[in-house]
Design a protein around this motif. Structure first.
Motif, PDB file in Angstrom:
ATOM      1  N   THR A 119       6.007   0.416  10.115  1.00 37.23           N
ATOM      2  CA  THR A 119       5.554   1.669   9.463  1.00 37.23           C
ATOM      3  C   THR A 119       4.748   1.464   8.259  1.00 37.23           C
ATOM      4  OG1 THR A 119       7.449   1.449   8.161  1.00 37.23           O
ATOM      5  CG2 THR A 119       7.730   2.912  10.233  1.00 37.23           C
ATOM      6  N   VAL A 120       4.835   0.283   7.562  1.00 43.32           N
ATOM      7  CA  VAL A 120       3.873  -0.022   6.635  1.00 43.32           C
ATOM      8  C   VAL A 120       2.383  -0.132   7.228  1.00 43.32           C
ATOM      9  CG1 VAL A 120       3.328  -2.016   4.904  1.00 43.32           C
ATOM     10  CG2 VAL A 120       5.741  -1.040   4.997  1.00 43.32           C
ATOM     11  N   ALA A 121       2.464  -0.894   8.156  1.00 46.07           N
ATOM     12  CA  ALA A 121       1.031  -1.140   8.833  1.00 46.07           C
ATOM     13  C   ALA A 121       0.294   0.297   9.323  1.00 46.07           C
ATOM     14  CB  ALA A 121       1.322  -2.250   9.999  1.00 46.07           C
ATOM     15  N   LEU A 122       1.297   1.001   9.794  1.00 45.45           N
ATOM     16  CA  LEU A 122       0.739   2.236  10.333  1.00 45.45           C
ATOM     17  C   LEU A 122       0.193   3.135   9.276  1.00 45.45           C
ATOM     18  CD1 LEU A 122       3.383   3.213  13.203  1.00 45.45           C
ATOM     19  CD2 LEU A 122       1.137   2.748  13.354  1.00 45.45           C
ATOM     20  N   LEU A 123       0.998   3.247   8.068  1.00 43.89           N
ATOM     21  CA  LEU A 123       0.706   3.686   6.767  1.00 43.89           C
ATOM     22  C   LEU A 123      -0.770   3.255   6.396  1.00 43.89           C
ATOM     23  CD1 LEU A 123       0.963   6.128   4.794  1.00 43.89           C
ATOM     24  CD2 LEU A 123       2.663   4.515   3.712  1.00 43.89           C
ATOM     25  N   GLY A 124      -0.852   1.702   6.526  1.00 48.48           N
ATOM     26  CA  GLY A 124      -2.194   1.079   6.097  1.00 48.48           C
ATOM     27  C   GLY A 124      -3.196   1.480   6.755  1.00 48.48           C
ATOM     28  N   ARG A 125      -2.992   2.144   7.910  1.00 46.81           N
ATOM     29  CA  ARG A 125      -4.231   2.609   8.801  1.00 46.81           C
ATOM     30  C   ARG A 125      -5.232   1.310   9.393  1.00 46.81           C
ATOM     31  NH1 ARG A 125      -3.778   7.638  10.176  1.00 46.81           N
ATOM     32  NH2 ARG A 125      -6.034   7.881  10.464  1.00 46.81           N
ATOM     33  N   GLY A 126      -4.386   0.035   9.421  1.00 53.52           N
ATOM     34  CA  GLY A 126      -5.172  -1.007   9.972  1.00 53.52           C
ATOM     35  C   GLY A 126      -5.996  -1.609   9.201  1.00 53.52           C
ATOM     36  N   THR A 127      -5.916  -1.596   7.778  1.00 49.93           N
ATOM     37  CA  THR A 127      -6.624  -2.311   6.759  1.00 49.93           C
ATOM     38  C   THR A 127      -6.024  -3.046   5.755  1.00 49.93           C
ATOM     39  OG1 THR A 127      -6.433  -0.536   5.145  1.00 49.93           O
ATOM     40  CG2 THR A 127      -8.372  -0.384   6.811  1.00 49.93           C
ATOM     41  N   ALA A 128      -6.434  -4.095   5.392  1.00 52.42           N
ATOM     42  CA  ALA A 128      -5.394  -5.120   4.646  1.00 52.42           C
ATOM     43  C   ALA A 128      -5.038  -4.339   3.206  1.00 52.42           C
ATOM     44  CB  ALA A 128      -6.310  -6.473   4.252  1.00 52.42           C
ATOM     45  N   GLY A 158      -5.079  -1.064   2.409  1.00 48.25           N
ATOM     46  CA  GLY A 158      -4.185  -0.007   2.833  1.00 48.25           C
ATOM     47  C   GLY A 158      -2.779  -0.559   3.061  1.00 48.25           C
ATOM     48  N   THR A 159      -2.514  -1.591   3.853  1.00 49.63           N
ATOM     49  CA  THR A 159      -1.358  -2.147   4.201  1.00 49.63           C
ATOM     50  C   THR A 159      -0.696  -2.526   2.490  1.00 49.63           C
ATOM     51  OG1 THR A 159      -1.938  -2.915   6.189  1.00 49.63           O
ATOM     52  CG2 THR A 159       0.121  -4.026   5.246  1.00 49.63           C
ATOM     53  N   PHE A 160      -1.365  -3.162   1.834  1.00 52.21           N
ATOM     54  CA  PHE A 160      -0.876  -3.593   0.540  1.00 52.21           C
ATOM     55  C   PHE A 160      -0.377  -2.376  -0.274  1.00 52.21           C
ATOM     56  CE2 PHE A 160      -1.574  -4.146  -4.189  1.00 52.21           C
ATOM     57  CZ  PHE A 160      -1.039  -5.496  -4.230  1.00 52.21           C
ATOM     58  N   TRP A 161      -1.118  -1.121  -0.503  1.00 55.78           N
ATOM     59  CA  TRP A 161      -0.707  -0.085  -1.075  1.00 55.78           C
ATOM     60  C   TRP A 161       0.607   0.512  -0.334  1.00 55.78           C
ATOM     61  CZ3 TRP A 161      -1.882  -0.392  -6.021  1.00 55.78           C
ATOM     62  CH2 TRP A 161      -3.059  -0.640  -6.336  1.00 55.78           C
ATOM     63  N   ALA A 162       0.375   0.764   1.035  1.00 48.40           N
ATOM     64  CA  ALA A 162       1.443   1.065   1.721  1.00 48.40           C
ATOM     65  C   ALA A 162       2.803   0.437   1.520  1.00 48.40           C
ATOM     66  CB  ALA A 162       1.339   1.171   3.100  1.00 48.40           C
ATOM     67  N   GLY A 163       2.735  -0.879   1.393  1.00 47.07           N
ATOM     68  CA  GLY A 163       3.956  -1.758   1.158  1.00 47.07           C
ATOM     69  C   GLY A 163       4.477  -1.455  -0.174  1.00 47.07           C
ATOM     70  N   LEU A 164       3.557  -1.175  -1.298  1.00 51.20           N
ATOM     71  CA  LEU A 164       4.029  -0.891  -2.725  1.00 51.20           C
ATOM     72  C   LEU A 164       4.799   0.373  -2.620  1.00 51.20           C
ATOM     73  CD1 LEU A 164       1.018  -1.943  -4.747  1.00 51.20           C
ATOM     74  CD2 LEU A 164       3.212  -3.027  -4.702  1.00 51.20           C
ATOM     75  N   LEU A 165       4.161   1.477  -1.691  1.00 50.88           N
ATOM     76  CA  LEU A 165       4.893   2.844  -1.719  1.00 50.88           C
ATOM     77  C   LEU A 165       6.441   2.469  -1.102  1.00 50.88           C
ATOM     78  CD1 LEU A 165       4.872   5.777  -1.779  1.00 50.88           C
ATOM     79  CD2 LEU A 165       3.705   5.906   0.313  1.00 50.88           C
ATOM     80  N   PHE A 166       6.415   1.817  -0.123  1.00 49.83           N
ATOM     81  CA  PHE A 166       7.808   1.774   0.548  1.00 49.83           C
ATOM     82  C   PHE A 166       8.536   0.845  -0.397  1.00 49.83           C
ATOM     83  CE2 PHE A 166       7.569   3.129   5.161  1.00 49.83           C
ATOM     84  CZ  PHE A 166       6.737   3.865   5.059  1.00 49.83           C
ATOM     85  N   GLY A 167       8.022   0.068  -0.978  1.00 50.07           N
ATOM     86  CA  GLY A 167       8.959  -0.682  -1.733  1.00 50.07           C
ATOM     87  C   GLY A 167       9.180  -0.110  -2.970  1.00 50.07           C
ATOM     88  N   ALA A 168       8.527   0.899  -3.595  1.00 49.29           N
ATOM     89  CA  ALA A 168       8.859   1.942  -4.470  1.00 49.29           C
ATOM     90  C   ALA A 168      10.178   2.767  -4.051  1.00 49.29           C
ATOM     91  CB  ALA A 168       7.754   2.780  -5.065  1.00 49.29           C
TER      92      ALA A 168
END
Length: 444
Positions: free
Chosen positions: A364-373, A375-385
């Protein structure tokens, strides 16, 4: 006797005034400077207008960043409805809604506000806490393995592969890194480096098996990686029954404790759990971004993912790309396992649940990151939060902490349906819009 005027002197003999001295010499230069300043101001204004126009076009279109932000907002709105529905005070007030509708709305608003404030205090900043930065520390601890495993899934997406085996790769990485961590005795500095390399190798081998089967036999990576997940789980369970792996007195399914020389050091003191693994996550994100944007192998990955026939015609080996891609993908997932076992997220021990469900959440993090490095980083931070805030949500409110998982699922649901976002917010289609990354993950 005074001298009179020289009446014999002709007017043309008198000295004429130098009119050239009266002309302002700097006038042409000042005019040129004014014209240049005017041109500069005009160019700046036009540039600003174009920038504002471009930003306005992006905000009104279905640009991936816009869709992602709106998907998060939609998820929070639906989450608010669920909070109201699960709040007992709101339900009780709703029983006499016709007599006092204000009380129902007031109770619902209090429930929504309390839940989201608790999430914020648990993830970002808690003015009532003993350590003000502790929530951010917890957010980074939760986000680190999600970012690393999410990068693994993202990179596979770009080649048209669906790496659903991050769980098994994390488990094998944890087994390799953990064993080196507690069984080997090396000097400080060297020990942790060797353990990190061991974890990367463990994850790379496990994913490389799926890549080899895909390249040489055509076995679908979804099937092979799922099966390898099961193998990894039972392999860890077997290890935790062996006396050379299990912690004494051998009555619990936990491994021996990682040696102090192989433990990640804390970034902001021992009172906060965030450690060096977050630096590794940033470095891995930068590496993935560079790989996809500038490296020759990254170009092969993107070409194979976009069109295999074109890549084959250009002389690229599809089989070789698949194998080495999965090796790199497994190495990234292996770093997630390293973060789990060499950090204190799992008390420096290996257990059957050392992956912590990261493998599937990373999808789900990768999907939220839209296939970009990044984007995945910020998505990981959001899910971590969200994960870090769920603890405070459970303590401070009556809202079930499962709401966090619902929010995560809703975010992915709205991103997977960009047409719904376009319809709700009346967005225009753009060249950057669409869901090519999501579709590429399922092809053969």
């Amino acid at each position: 006797m005074t001298e009179g005027p020289d009446l014999g002197k002709r007017p043309e003999d008198e000295p004429k005034p130098d009119l050239r001295k009266e002309e302002p010499e700097a006038a042409p230069e000042a005019g040129a400077e004014s014209a240049a300043e005017g041109d500069t101001l005009l160019a700046t204004q036009e540039s600003g207008d174009r920038t504002r126009e471009t930003i306005g076009e992006i905000l009104r279109s279905d640009h991936p960043a816009v869709v992602t932000v709106l998907a998060v907002i939609c998820a929070m709105i639906v989450g608010a409805i669920l909070i109201v529905a699960s709040d007992e005070a709101t339900r009780n007030a709703a029983k006499y809604f016709t007599a006092a509708p204000g009380e129902t709305f007031s109770a619902g608003w209090s429930a929504i506000k309390g839940a989201y404030v608790a999430l914020f205090q648990g993830a970002i900043y808690n003015p009532e806490g003993q350590q003000l930065l502790a929530p951010i520390s917890e957010t980074l601890v939760y986000a680190t393995p999600l970012i690393l495993a999410g990068l693994s899934v993202t990179l596979a997406f770009r080649a048209g592969l669906f790496n659903i085996g991050a769980q098994g790769q994390i488990l094998m990485s944890a087994a390799f890194a953990g064993y080196i961590g507690f069984a080997w005795h090396l000097p400080a500095g060297i020990h942790i480096v060797v353990a990190i390399i061991g974890g990367i190798i463990g994850g790379a081998i496990w994913a490389g098996i799926a890549g080899f089967l895909k390249a040489k036999t055509g076995a679908h990576e979804v099937i092979t990686t799922i099966m390898l997940n099961y193998v990894g789980v039972f392999f860890i369970n077997w290890l935790l029954t062996e006396s050379w792996f299990q912690a004494p007195p051998f009555n619990q399914a936990v491994s021996r404790t990682i040696d102090g020389n192989a433990q990640f050091w804390h970034l902001f003191g021992s009172d906060m759990r965030v450690n060096f693994s977050f630096i590794l996550a940033i470095a891995a994100t930068a590496f993935t971004w560079w790989l996809l944007k500038y490296a020759t192998f990254g170009f092969r990955i993107r070409t194979v993912g976009a069109n295999q026939d074109a890549a084959r015609t250009a002389g690229m080996s599809i089989s070789s790309t698949y194998i080495w891609l999965m090796v790199v993908v497994g190495g990234l997932a292996g770093l997630a396992g390293v973060a789990q076992v060499l950090g204190d997220a799992n008390n420096y021990q290996i257990t059957a649940s050392v992956d912590g469900g990261v493998g599937f959440t990373a999808i789900t993090v990768a999907l939220l990151g839209r296939g970009t490095a990044w984007g995945t980083f910020w998505a990981g931070l959001l899910f971590g939060a969200l994960s870090a805030g769920s603890g405070q949500l459970q303590v401070a409110t009556a809202t079930p902490p499962d709401l966090v998982q619902v929010l995560q699922a809703l975010v992915v649901l709205f991103i997977a349906a960009p047409g719904l976002i376009r319809l709700v917010f009346r967005l225009r289609r753009s060249k950057a819009g669409g869901s090519a990354v999501l579709a590429k993950g399922w092809n053969g």
